[in-house]
Design a protein around this motif. Structure first.
Motif, PDB file in Angstrom:
ATOM      1  N   HIS A   8       0.812  -1.223   0.000  1.00 31.49           N
ATOM      2  CA  HIS A   8       0.000   0.000   0.000  1.00 31.49           C
ATOM      3  C   HIS A   8       0.841   1.267   0.000  1.00 31.49           C
ATOM      4  N   GLY A  11      -1.413   4.133  -0.982  1.00 32.99           N
ATOM      5  CA  GLY A  11      -2.761   4.158  -0.446  1.00 32.99           C
ATOM      6  C   GLY A  11      -3.454   2.812  -0.498  1.00 32.99           C
ATOM      7  N   LEU A  12      -4.653   2.781   0.094  1.00 31.01           N
ATOM      8  CA  LEU A  12      -5.429   1.552   0.195  1.00 31.01           C
ATOM      9  C   LEU A  12      -6.300   1.391  -1.040  1.00 31.01           C
ATOM     10  N   HIS A  64       0.861   5.709   2.713  1.00 29.52           N
ATOM     11  CA  HIS A  64       0.442   4.355   3.064  1.00 29.52           C
ATOM     12  C   HIS A  64      -1.019   4.275   3.503  1.00 29.52           C
ATOM     13  N   SER A  65      -1.507   5.253   4.233  1.00 30.22           N
ATOM     14  CA  SER A  65      -2.866   5.203   4.785  1.00 30.22           C
ATOM     15  C   SER A  65      -3.888   5.987   3.972  1.00 30.22           C
ATOM     16  N   VAL A  67      -6.892   6.774   1.790  1.00 28.58           N
ATOM     17  CA  VAL A  67      -8.108   6.039   1.446  1.00 28.58           C
ATOM     18  C   VAL A  67      -8.788   6.837   0.353  1.00 28.58           C
TER      19      VAL A  67
END
Length: 130
Positions: A8, A11-12, A64-65, A67
């Protein structure tokens, strides 16, 4: 095996590639008849209006986080395309090849879709090597 710099990174979303050799690096083989068998899914993708990411991450894990397709400007260094509040629905991350930096960029290009309805699985490809 989970590796932070391969999970990721942008992003997710659902990560896709236009090169089979890129996707192959993420495939877990199964033992079949004494040989390793690999499986890939070939898909059609409705990209819509992708945001070109041609910069590098400011730090590992900077996106990384994420959404959804949100503004990555503060997480990137050297980004040339400006994020538009309305209009982007996926990321196209330009591969860096000769300027690749593990954890900060990707070697081969990849596409990150944030809506599963943008992806239509078409073929299941099973193969062995050697």
């Amino acid at each position: 095996e989970h590796k932070w710099d391969r999970c990721h990174m942008y992003g997710l979303g659902v990560y896709l590639a236009d090169l089979a050799r890129k996707s192959h690096r993420y495939v877990m083989p199964e033992q079949k008849n004494g040989r390793l068998e690999y499986t890939l899914v070939r898909c059609r993708v409705a990209m819509g209006n992708p945001l070109l990411i041609d910069g590098t991450l400011a730090e590992p894990g900077a996106m990384h986080s994420f959404v959804g397709c949100q503004d990555p400007t503060s997480a990137l260094v050297g980004q040339t395309q400006q994020f538009q509040i309305t209009g982007h629905d996926c990321f196209f991350v330009q591969g860096k090849e000769d300027q690749f930096q593990r954890g900060f960029s990707v070697y081969n290009s990849e596409y990150i879709m944030f809506h599963p309805w943008q992806i239509l699985p078409v073929y299941l490809v099973r193969y062995t090597i050697g």
